[in-house]
Design an enzyme around this catalytic site. Sequence first.
Site, short mmCIF file in Angstrom:
data_model
loop_
_atom_site.label_atom_id
_atom_site.label_comp_id
_atom_site.label_asym_id
_atom_site.label_seq_id
_atom_site.Cartn_x
_atom_site.Cartn_y
_atom_site.Cartn_z
N HIS A 89 0.84 -1.20 0.00
CA HIS A 89 0.00 0.00 0.00
C HIS A 89 0.88 1.25 0.00
O HIS A 89 0.63 2.20 -0.76
CB HIS A 89 -0.91 -0.02 1.23
CG HIS A 89 -1.64 1.26 1.49
ND1 HIS A 89 -2.96 1.47 1.14
CD2 HIS A 89 -1.23 2.43 2.08
CE1 HIS A 89 -3.32 2.69 1.50
NE2 HIS A 89 -2.30 3.29 2.09
N GLU A 90 1.91 1.27 0.84
CA GLU A 90 2.80 2.43 0.90
C GLU A 90 3.60 2.59 -0.39
O GLU A 90 3.83 3.71 -0.86
CB GLU A 90 3.74 2.32 2.11
CG GLU A 90 3.03 2.23 3.45
CD GLU A 90 2.06 3.37 3.69
OE1 GLU A 90 2.26 4.46 3.14
OE2 GLU A 90 1.07 3.16 4.42
N HIS A 129 1.60 4.34 -2.94
CA HIS A 129 1.62 5.80 -2.80
C HIS A 129 2.83 6.38 -3.56
O HIS A 129 2.72 7.40 -4.24
CB HIS A 129 1.74 6.19 -1.33
CG HIS A 129 0.44 6.19 -0.59
ND1 HIS A 129 -0.67 6.87 -1.05
CD2 HIS A 129 0.07 5.62 0.59
CE1 HIS A 129 -1.67 6.71 -0.19
NE2 HIS A 129 -1.25 5.95 0.81
N GLU A 173 -6.12 7.17 -0.76
CA GLU A 173 -6.08 5.95 0.04
C GLU A 173 -6.76 4.81 -0.70
O GLU A 173 -6.26 3.67 -0.69
CB GLU A 173 -6.75 6.18 1.40
CG GLU A 173 -5.98 7.11 2.32
CD GLU A 173 -4.55 6.67 2.55
OE1 GLU A 173 -4.31 5.45 2.69
OE2 GLU A 173 -3.66 7.54 2.58
#
Length: 289
Positions: free
Chosen positions: A136-137, A140, A207
């Site tokens: 997930h990071e 980003h 997100e």
Amino acid sequence: MDWKPDWGLRGRMVLTMFLLFALYLVFAVVISQTQYVGFLVLMVPFLAVQYFFSDKLALYSMGAKEVSEEEYPELHAMIGRLSQQADLPKPKVAVADSRVPNAFATGRNQKNSAVCVTTGIMQTLDRDELEGVIAHELAHIKNRDVAVMTIASFLSTIAFLVVRWGWFFGGGDRREGGAPVIVAIMLSLVVWVISFVLIRALSRYREYAADRGGAVITGKPSALASALLKISGRMDSVPKEDMREQAEMNAFFIIPIKSGFIGKIASTHPSTEKRVAKLRELEKEMETR
């Protein structure tokens, strides 16, 4: 990895930055007619520092430190492998000694980035769940939304500082031929509110985009969904002192802290329930392909 550009996110980032710069151009023109023009000039080098050293500043604010492969071999191996799957340069790896189970990405671009996890999250999640969070990071970073959020947040902070300290620096006086201090302060308040709304809307969408990207990187949407539920459940058991210390980083965490100044005003994230529901929908789509 079947990575597809998120044009919805890109469009929102472009629109947000365009609106913010247009807003701040008007703001700068009005402020230039007051005694705050010197204050704005002083903010320029701070913006440069914020941009070029955003990774170091974020890690410092969290009390995190960059760790070597000798210190955390499994974490380095995991981030290195997931970075290869995401077709990204391996970011710097950092760990924050905190009971708050969380993680964030920072940095101005894909070559100058860092992924930070807390000791709390490593103790809370199993291997698959931690991979989901790290992916997930990395999403980003892949989406380049970290730098956009950093710049947008700084611009908003300038207006907030004028609102908060305007009377102190302006002394409540008028300058001949210029706008009154009260006008500058009221304009700053309007600018800050609009900026806040724009940034909050972008933050929530990014997100969702990172959840989708993280699921694509690992191929396991259910692992990230499980991690989100587990982290959210653990937040209530973390001491309030620890929560307050980290609340100002809310926009960059995988799960927001629902206490502290920012947490009380509004959430920077969608609800965990909505994120989990979307991940489960994505898992069904991936199974039918």
